[in-house]
Enzyme design. Structure first.
Site, PDB file in Angstrom:
ATOM      1  N   HIS A  69      45.808  32.760  53.095  1.00  0.00           N
ATOM      2  CA  HIS A  69      44.526  32.097  52.936  1.00  0.00           C
ATOM      3  C   HIS A  69      44.268  31.276  54.008  1.00  0.00           C
ATOM      4  O   HIS A  69      45.189  30.587  54.955  1.00  0.00           O
ATOM      5  CB  HIS A  69      44.499  31.094  51.611  1.00  0.00           C
ATOM      6  CG  HIS A  69      45.615  30.025  51.512  1.00  0.00           C
ATOM      7  ND1 HIS A  69      45.368  29.096  52.067  1.00  0.00           N
ATOM      8  CD2 HIS A  69      46.894  30.237  50.986  1.00  0.00           C
ATOM      9  CE1 HIS A  69      46.291  28.120  52.074  1.00  0.00           C
ATOM     10  NE2 HIS A  69      47.255  28.717  51.510  1.00  0.00           N
ATOM     11  N   ASP A  71      42.226  28.320  54.202  1.00  0.00           N
ATOM     12  CA  ASP A  71      41.806  26.958  53.912  1.00  0.00           C
ATOM     13  C   ASP A  71      42.972  26.169  53.693  1.00  0.00           C
ATOM     14  O   ASP A  71      44.048  26.547  53.781  1.00  0.00           O
ATOM     15  CB  ASP A  71      40.957  26.854  52.497  1.00  0.00           C
ATOM     16  CG  ASP A  71      41.874  27.272  51.307  1.00  0.00           C
ATOM     17  OD1 ASP A  71      42.493  28.431  51.276  1.00  0.00           O
ATOM     18  OD2 ASP A  71      41.511  26.710  50.295  1.00  0.00           O
ATOM     19  N   ASP A  95      51.276  25.048  55.518  1.00  0.00           N
ATOM     20  CA  ASP A  95      50.408  25.866  54.523  1.00  0.00           C
ATOM     21  C   ASP A  95      49.122  26.114  55.111  1.00  0.00           C
ATOM     22  O   ASP A  95      48.071  25.185  54.528  1.00  0.00           O
ATOM     23  CB  ASP A  95      50.590  25.013  53.270  1.00  0.00           C
ATOM     24  CG  ASP A  95      50.095  25.773  51.959  1.00  0.00           C
ATOM     25  OD1 ASP A  95      49.727  26.920  52.095  1.00  0.00           O
ATOM     26  OD2 ASP A  95      49.898  24.981  50.954  1.00  0.00           O
ATOM     27  N   GLU A 124      41.802  29.294  48.582  1.00  0.00           N
ATOM     28  CA  GLU A 124      43.034  29.181  47.563  1.00  0.00           C
ATOM     29  C   GLU A 124      43.321  27.746  47.169  1.00  0.00           C
ATOM     30  O   GLU A 124      44.076  27.923  45.959  1.00  0.00           O
ATOM     31  CB  GLU A 124      44.085  29.945  48.360  1.00  0.00           C
ATOM     32  CG  GLU A 124      45.266  30.287  47.686  1.00  0.00           C
ATOM     33  CD  GLU A 124      46.392  28.891  47.478  1.00  0.00           C
ATOM     34  OE1 GLU A 124      47.176  28.948  46.507  1.00  0.00           O
ATOM     35  OE2 GLU A 124      46.243  28.121  48.309  1.00  0.00           O
ATOM     36  N   GLU A 125      43.071  26.701  47.796  1.00  0.00           N
ATOM     37  CA  GLU A 125      43.539  25.535  47.111  1.00  0.00           C
ATOM     38  C   GLU A 125      42.622  24.474  46.470  1.00  0.00           C
ATOM     39  O   GLU A 125      43.064  23.610  46.007  1.00  0.00           O
ATOM     40  CB  GLU A 125      43.737  24.687  48.508  1.00  0.00           C
ATOM     41  CG  GLU A 125      44.713  24.875  49.756  1.00  0.00           C
ATOM     42  CD  GLU A 125      46.015  24.924  49.310  1.00  0.00           C
ATOM     43  OE1 GLU A 125      46.453  24.451  48.377  1.00  0.00           O
ATOM     44  OE2 GLU A 125      46.909  25.197  50.350  1.00  0.00           O
ATOM     45  N   GLU A 153      52.810  32.740  51.902  1.00  0.00           N
ATOM     46  CA  GLU A 153      52.940  31.118  51.501  1.00  0.00           C
ATOM     47  C   GLU A 153      54.304  30.780  52.118  1.00  0.00           C
ATOM     48  O   GLU A 153      55.104  31.300  52.360  1.00  0.00           O
ATOM     49  CB  GLU A 153      53.140  31.179  50.039  1.00  0.00           C
ATOM     50  CG  GLU A 153      51.756  31.072  49.365  1.00  0.00           C
ATOM     51  CD  GLU A 153      50.700  30.246  49.374  1.00  0.00           C
ATOM     52  OE1 GLU A 153      51.507  29.072  49.696  1.00  0.00           O
ATOM     53  OE2 GLU A 153      49.612  30.387  48.999  1.00  0.00           O
ATOM     54  N   HIS A 327      50.789  19.829  52.338  1.00  0.00           N
ATOM     55  CA  HIS A 327      49.807  19.003  51.806  1.00  0.00           C
ATOM     56  C   HIS A 327      50.001  17.586  52.194  1.00  0.00           C
ATOM     57  O   HIS A 327      49.226  16.652  51.829  1.00  0.00           O
ATOM     58  CB  HIS A 327      49.447  19.102  50.205  1.00  0.00           C
ATOM     59  CG  HIS A 327      49.137  20.437  49.724  1.00  0.00           C
ATOM     60  ND1 HIS A 327      48.706  20.889  48.408  1.00  0.00           N
ATOM     61  CD2 HIS A 327      49.068  21.711  50.304  1.00  0.00           C
ATOM     62  CE1 HIS A 327      48.697  22.151  48.347  1.00  0.00           C
ATOM     63  NE2 HIS A 327      48.616  22.649  49.724  1.00  0.00           N
TER      64      HIS A 327
END
Length: 351
Positions: A69, A71, A95, A124-125, A153, A327
């Site tokens: 992904h 984003d 990530d 995705e997030e 991932e 994150h």
């Protein structure tokens, strides 16, 4: 920004990190990736919105899908990227801009031993309905067909099989409104959630072994909503619980389990997504796990491998980032891990 796919994978990761791509704002990075891939004559490149799919058409006996992904979560004062002592810091380093960089380097392979499909997708997030891979499964499922899929991932470079399912349920305690000066004339719904909390605090999570991998479930309160006004006894209080369940259960079975636990209360399903079994018994998946090395483990969380599983494509998670710091403000990735991931995947696809 023009991406340089010829540079080393660590420098490419830094270049990707410095293209801010918080969920819903992936156009700049999608444009850069499309611009970099279109000149590669061995790839057929398609785009829908901010989702890009690039495929080889070599007539190989197997097709592998490699997906990541675009984003990130919101920036937390951690851009632009920086390198310290062989570690790259910045929003999305783990990530999963490092995984995207490995994908892009693999796009340069013009004679791989398997046909390849590269998927770069948005959103995705955030909420499920905006997920770009979900959009592709609905509008262009034929673009995603394959014998096996790798979702990049963050896994510290190890193979993590399948994923857990997830659901959010609302457990409702009812009462009766009254003036707080005459509280005995009502029933306080907030006070009534005590049995719900007792179930949660006493819950013993399952640790089932599914296809040889041990998963660890979890059931937790994640929100409490109640109250009308400062002088009113509330007639409703809602406890939202999140159940992370192993992939031996369907979404329906998992919700039935939650309803049984809270028998006597109204239980409403807010949202949910099924998990995915590891799929490591599939020959292509087994060969991949052997090539990557290490001991495969269960993915303790939900990922888009579940979307491939729903399409009948066995999938695993395997990316260079560290999931434990994804994150966070100090998110980072080892440059050595990125290079190692590129080497191992390249060897698997060219040996």
């Amino acid at each position: 920004m023009r991406l340089d796919l010829a540079q080393d994978v660590g420098a490419l990761t830094a270049q990707l990190v410095d293209i801010e791509s918080v969920s819903g704002h992936e156009k700049a990075i999608a444009d850069a990736i499309e611009e970099a891939l279109v000149p590669l004559n061995h790839l057929t490149v398609r785009r829908v919105g901010e989702n890009i799919v690039a495929r080889t058409e070599l007539g190989r006996a197997e097709r592998v899908v490699i997906a990541g992904h675009l984003d990130t979560v919101p920036v937390a004062g951690n851009l632009p990227s920086r390198v310290e002592d062989g570690v790259l810091y910045g929003c999305g380093t783990s990530d999963m801009k490092s995984g995207l960089a490995v994908q892009l380097k693999l796009c340069l392979l013009d004679r791989p031993n398997r046909d390849l499909t590269f998927v770069f997708y948005d959103c995705e997030e955030i909420e499920v309905e905006r997920n770009g891979l979900l959009r592709l499964t609905r509008e262009h499922p034929d673009w995603l067909t394959g014998d096996f899929a790798v979702v990049m991932e963050p896994t510290n470079g190890l193979v993590e099989g399948g994923c857990q399912g997830t659901l959010r349920a609302e457990i409702v305690a009812r009462g009766a409104r009254a003036h707080s000066a005459r509280s005995w004339e009502g029933v306080n719904a907030i006070h009534g959630i005590r049995p719900i909390l007792e179930v949660l605090s006493g819950y013993e999570a399952r640790r089932p072994v599914v296809d040889g991998l041990e998963y660890h479930e979890g059931l937790n309160a994640v929100a409490v909503r109640g109250g009308v006004a400062g002088n009113v006894i509330p007639d409703e209080c809602v406890v939202t619980v999140n159940y992370r369940f192993a992939p031996d259960l369907t979404l329906e079975q998992a919700f039935d389990h939650v309803r049984e636990l809270f028998d006597g209360f109204e239980v409403r399903l807010a949202d949910g997504a099924p998990g995915a079994r590891p799929g490591l018994t599939h020959p292509v998946a087994a060969a991949f796990a052997a090539a990557i090395g290490g001991t495969p483990r269960a993915k303790l969380g939900w990922t888009d491998v579940a979307r491939f599983s729903a399409l009948g494509v066995p999938a695993v998670n395997c990316g260079p980032g560290n999931p434990d710091i994804a994150h966070t403000q100090g998110e980072n990735v080892s440059l050595d891990k990125i290079a190692e991931s590129e080497r191992r995947l390249t060897a698997w696809l060219t040996s």
